[in-house]
Design a protein around this motif. Sequence first.
Motif, short mmCIF file in Angstrom:
data_model
loop_
_atom_site.label_atom_id
_atom_site.label_comp_id
_atom_site.label_asym_id
_atom_site.label_seq_id
_atom_site.Cartn_x
_atom_site.Cartn_y
_atom_site.Cartn_z
N MET A 1 0.86 -1.18 0.00
CA MET A 1 0.00 0.00 0.00
C MET A 1 0.90 1.23 0.00
N THR A 2 0.60 2.14 -0.89
CA THR A 2 1.37 3.38 -0.96
C THR A 2 0.43 4.54 -1.23
N TRP A 3 0.58 5.63 -0.47
CA TRP A 3 -0.22 6.83 -0.65
C TRP A 3 0.55 7.84 -1.50
N SER A 4 -0.20 8.62 -2.25
CA SER A 4 0.43 9.69 -3.03
C SER A 4 0.97 10.76 -2.10
N PRO A 5 1.97 11.55 -2.55
CA PRO A 5 2.54 12.57 -1.66
C PRO A 5 1.53 13.56 -1.13
N LEU B 1 16.42 -12.95 -8.78
CA LEU B 1 17.32 -13.67 -7.90
C LEU B 1 16.54 -14.53 -6.91
N PRO B 2 17.15 -15.57 -6.41
CA PRO B 2 16.41 -16.49 -5.52
C PRO B 2 15.91 -15.83 -4.24
N TRP B 3 16.65 -14.86 -3.71
CA TRP B 3 16.21 -14.26 -2.44
C TRP B 3 15.15 -13.18 -2.66
N ASP B 4 14.78 -12.87 -3.90
CA ASP B 4 13.75 -11.87 -4.17
C ASP B 4 12.41 -12.36 -3.61
N ASP B 5 11.69 -11.50 -2.89
CA ASP B 5 10.43 -11.90 -2.28
C ASP B 5 9.28 -11.93 -3.27
N ARG B 6 9.52 -11.58 -4.52
CA ARG B 6 8.54 -11.62 -5.61
C ARG B 6 7.36 -10.68 -5.40
N LYS B 7 7.43 -9.80 -4.44
CA LYS B 7 6.35 -8.86 -4.19
C LYS B 7 6.57 -7.58 -5.00
N PRO B 8 5.48 -6.98 -5.44
CA PRO B 8 5.63 -5.70 -6.17
C PRO B 8 6.01 -4.56 -5.23
N ARG B 9 6.67 -3.57 -5.80
CA ARG B 9 7.04 -2.37 -5.07
C ARG B 9 6.44 -1.17 -5.78
N ILE B 10 5.87 -0.22 -5.02
CA ILE B 10 5.27 0.99 -5.57
C ILE B 10 6.00 2.20 -5.01
N THR B 11 6.26 3.18 -5.85
CA THR B 11 6.86 4.43 -5.42
C THR B 11 6.27 5.58 -6.23
N TRP B 12 5.98 6.67 -5.58
CA TRP B 12 5.38 7.85 -6.21
C TRP B 12 6.44 8.90 -6.47
N ARG B 13 6.20 9.66 -7.54
CA ARG B 13 7.04 10.83 -7.78
C ARG B 13 6.67 11.93 -6.79
N GLY B 14 7.55 12.86 -6.55
CA GLY B 14 7.33 13.87 -5.52
C GLY B 14 6.12 14.75 -5.74
N ASP B 15 5.77 15.03 -7.02
CA ASP B 15 4.63 15.89 -7.28
C ASP B 15 3.32 15.11 -7.36
N GLY B 16 3.37 13.77 -7.22
CA GLY B 16 2.16 12.97 -7.21
C GLY B 16 1.52 12.77 -8.56
N GLN B 17 2.21 13.07 -9.66
CA GLN B 17 1.63 12.92 -10.98
C GLN B 17 1.86 11.52 -11.57
N PHE B 18 2.88 10.82 -11.10
CA PHE B 18 3.21 9.50 -11.62
C PHE B 18 3.63 8.60 -10.47
N PHE B 19 3.48 7.30 -10.68
CA PHE B 19 4.04 6.32 -9.76
C PHE B 19 4.58 5.15 -10.57
N CYS C 1 12.71 3.25 -5.59
CA CYS C 1 12.39 4.53 -4.91
C CYS C 1 12.55 5.66 -5.92
N TRP C 2 11.50 6.46 -6.09
CA TRP C 2 11.50 7.58 -7.03
C TRP C 2 12.04 8.82 -6.32
N LYS C 3 13.00 9.44 -6.95
CA LYS C 3 13.60 10.65 -6.39
C LYS C 3 12.53 11.73 -6.26
N PRO C 4 12.35 12.35 -5.08
CA PRO C 4 11.26 13.33 -4.91
C PRO C 4 11.29 14.48 -5.91
#
Length: 1287
Positions: A115-119, A188-206, A244-247
């Motif tokens: 779960m990830t919230w926009s900025p 890689l084998p140690w990858d947890d296979r879970k998706p990762r979400i990251t938002w841009r600093g202005d909240g226009q893209f993720f 991780c998206w640079k703010p």
Amino acid sequence: MRNLSLLQRFRSVDLSIPGSPQCMSIRSETGTVLVASELAITEFDPRTQEVYKEVSLTADDYLPEDGGGVVVAIQDLPDQESVCVATASGDVILYNLNTSQLECVGSVESGLTGMTWSPDQELVTLTTGQDTIIMMTKDFEPITEVAINQDDFGEDKFITVGWGKKETQFHGSEGKQAAQRKEVQPALPWDDRKPRITWRGDGQFFAVSAVCPQTGARKVRIWNRECVLQATSEAVNGLEQPLCWKPSGSLIASTQRHPNKHSVVFMEKNGLLHGDFTLPFGKEQVKVKELLWNSDSTVLAVWMEDSKPRENNHLSTYIQLWTVGNYHWYLKQSLHFGNEPLRAPACVCWDPEKPLRLHLLTRGWASYTYDWGWSTQRSHGNDCHDNASVAVIDGDKILVTTFRQCVIPPPMCAFELQLPVPVNLVTFHSQAQRTNELAALTADGHIYVYGQGKSYNLKLNSNIICSLCICRVAIDQEEPLTLRLLLWLNEDLFLAVAHGRHFTRLLKLTPSDRTGFGYYTVSGFIACLVFFFFFECSFKMNNLITHMKTAVNARIFHIDSSELSLTEWKDSTGNTINFPRPCVQTALCTLSGEEHLIGLTERSHLYIGDSLVASNISSFVVYDDFLLLTTHSHMCLCLNLSTLSIKGLQAALSSDANQNDETVRKVECCSVFQMPRGNLETIHHRALVLAQLRKWLDGLRFKDAFECMRKLRINLNLIYDHNPTVFLDNLEMFLKQIDSINYINLFLTELKEEDTTTTMYPCPSRSASSSAAGKEGKKVDIICDALRSTMETLDPQKYCLCVLTSHVRKTTPELEIALQKVHELRGESRGSKSVSAEEALKYLLFLVNVNELYEHSLGTYDFDLVLMVAEKSQKDPKEYLPFLNMLKTLEPNYQHYTIDKHLKRYRKALHHLSKCGEEHFTELLSLVKDQRLYSEALELYPSDSEQYKTLSVAYAEHLVEQQQAEQAGLLLWRCGENARALQAFISCTSWRNALAVATHIPLPPEQLALLARDLAEKLLEARRHAEAALCLEQYAKDCEEAISALIQGAAWEEALRLIYLYNRQDIIETDLKSALLDAHSNQTSFLESQEALFIRHKNRLAVVRELKAKSRLELFDCPDAELYSEASSVLTGSHLGSKYSRSNSRISSRSSKNRRKAEGKKHSLKEGSPFEDIALLNALIQIITIVDKMRVHSLLKALVLFQSDGAASSLQRDYGELLQLMETALPEIWTENLQQGQTPLTGPNSTANSIMESFQQQRPAVPQQDTEALTAPKMRNTVKWKLSILK
């Protein structure tokens, strides 16, 4: 070239919180930490270790009680005063912080993986167990649900222009093998296979990083705010799970495992790779758990742990802080948490409000809060032995640049120091002449010391660690950054600050073979350590200043061999100095002769003692008597502390107008700035340059001063202007030190009459009156003469060109002398150091225009010299040879005359022509008349010669043409031309000289009387009645006409004298009495008219002022109206007749005639004109002045003499009443506000204070010609005109 230094650390251990931490969030409003475990949600304060709230997640069956539940994310929602929690089972829970109530706002059957919230916290994205993305509003209303893995590239798909396939393109060093398609390796084998979400600093893209089901490799997809796919990354082998998206929005950070290295890679919004940096580990040594950008995008935190267990089957954990500058990534801090499982971080995040605050929570419920700050590690020496070194930490390297020798832009440096482990802290030696030595504190507890030609290390061995355990430092032995501040005092003595839970220890560190060590326990934390080694105090030892936050004051640690003592810092008056805020940088400075502590807080507040002087300072340094500051508005200020007080410093920093920014080539006076991108700029501050130049000039180091001024383009006049007397007394030393012909010539050519110490480079500590004064005379001439005399004494041949320059550079160039010296070189034998005549002439032509030099050579009357100059010019020999040959045939005096006339030196030509004999006098007279050289010509001949008389007559004719007939008459009279002199005197009515000449001629009596009558008639026309009467009485012998002239001119007493002198009492009855009565009648009528006019103008002025006051009050309702004083409202006509006044301003710019016409219209007495009040004031002044100057006294006496007491009394009464009326009305017309308020903004009577006051009160500008009307006229109250015998 900045390093990341730890300012403070908060530590909370043994938190009584159930479960184990799984994720955390920071409440920005309170600074507390929200942490979720498999059992509960807890809020606690990391500073005080106090638990504020705790709510169970198992009570309502959101999570199982056996501890098998998983919380995938937690987010603080300040606007809703709630906390949002997402569980792996699929529930989205909202926890209200006010009511402590839990509410399930949604549930997903397939479970949640993230779960990830926009900025802006307007949108929330959820990733489900079915690899879909659910987007909802902040009120948890669904917007859309899309699959993560899509075959389409996205809306930003690249356009192919048909230039061939990728396999046919050039692939650089990879060669042809790159053209072959390669299979993408799975995750890689140690990858947890879970998706990762990251938002841009202005909240226009993720961006979403997920494992592709077809290839098994991770791909990054970029979505917009409407959850529409924009782009898909290219296939990247070894791409790992961190994302991780640079703010700031420019790059997306992830990690990639290469065959030979492990890197942090960056992607653009279109999914293409854009840059990377390599982690300082082996290719399979560590795995990156998370990447975290801080809020201002300046620091990237990399959270890692070992890939394989070590000796005790435990994994070590690391957190590294990276920064970038000039496209190079620096490892600034490395935190090693060891291999103890409970000490390993479980949650890491940056503070959302404070960019450089890092929060960390371990698996054993230990909370750490690190506050970082930017700092520059530099050597602090102020002598010539210091290399001005700056040390930059880059992982296990220290990049050192010695700015005294060179300015090298980063990431390059002068040399590198390679260490076995990463460096956390660098410090330079504090003792004088050893400031180039440095010490580094590494992540494993070693101190590496580097000096010139030696290096050794001090190991914090087990004995000292054990002792530190007693001081509660041993608990932190396995924790990173146990030591926060480090100061190197002596060769084997360091001071360090160790963390504690509720206190700070100041430690004395010694080599491992020494048994002595000490510590001092301090309540609170120490903000900074500063060592001053030339500080005078009663203890007669070096002092260490530490700044503490507890009492927020500055204190001195006095160091001796036995123990540390702590005393408060006090100023010269005995008062304790307190900083209102903790300062991360402090320094000692002298301000107006008193020592002060200056400090800079992490929030850019600059304090001097307890006084805040500025709030936008990014850095500062104290050098000598100067304070250099950089501000957040990208300005560098250089302030002279010796001439400023604390209030003066506050004023200088609060205004935009600052002192001159100045500097010198030496490192002591040179500043190096690092720009935001990382590049270096070297700035020479003008103030520092001048300070160093003054020291060099006072020390007679002319060569150093000259080279510096030449390089930095400082005006060379300062060498003389700084102290003229000292310079003139040491000219020989100046010449020997410079020892360069070119430099001396450069100095001479830059000379000018301006005193640069009062114009271009004023000295703040010395007033203009105290500046050293030189000899009387022109400055340039004094220097040229003095230098020439010294050079001719030392070596005239060596300084030949300089001598020529000294002649040319004089106020009146001595070109003839310079040319003569060049001519003399032809006949001299040339030595080894001598200059040939051709070289000297060539140099002279460089200084002077060739045509000008040719004319001056011609003026020497030396034809050999003329030919020498002409040959070097571009002149055609056909032009000058015939002229020179003609001159050679002439007689010497006439030859000189011809040359001088050709060169337009007419006075010299006249002098030479006068020696040529009488046959050339006619030519001389023509020259005198053409060039108007009458006075010079008269000096060349005796007064009794015929030539003198001819010249005098010609001069007189010229004066008559110039309307100076009286002077012409004097010339003619003295040379014997009496008749012509008489005509000249008559034409200008110089009657005394005319009658004297007529008597001297002499004229017959009849002609003399006729002449007197003619002169009297002209005098009467000029209203000079007394002089006309004198001519008629004494020369025309006509007393009756003389008396008539006196009566006509109202000279009553003189007329009576002549009446009785010549016994003509009949004139009294026939002319005098009637004239007296007419005069009385005229004066009475005039007084009545002036009184009526005065009263009318005064009353009209009152009406006009009342109308303008009403108009001003009406303007108050206007939103843009300005409040004017009564005085200013009198003058301004912009509100009543702006159109008229603008028209006048256009007319007045055309010609003087139109300006006068416009001024007349402007001061018109017509009712309703915009400047009627000014016109009325001018009219009233004119009436008062005329009446006050009336001559009634003699008329009153004459009326009384002839029994006209009634008429005399009435005239005296009327005149007195009118004067009284005017004197009484003066304060009413010219009010006090009018006279004080209408001072013109500029003018000879204005001051700086009056001009500023006028602007502050928004007064309109008063024209200079209107100021006279605003001042009341002065009446002649002291004149006695009344007769006491009259009633």
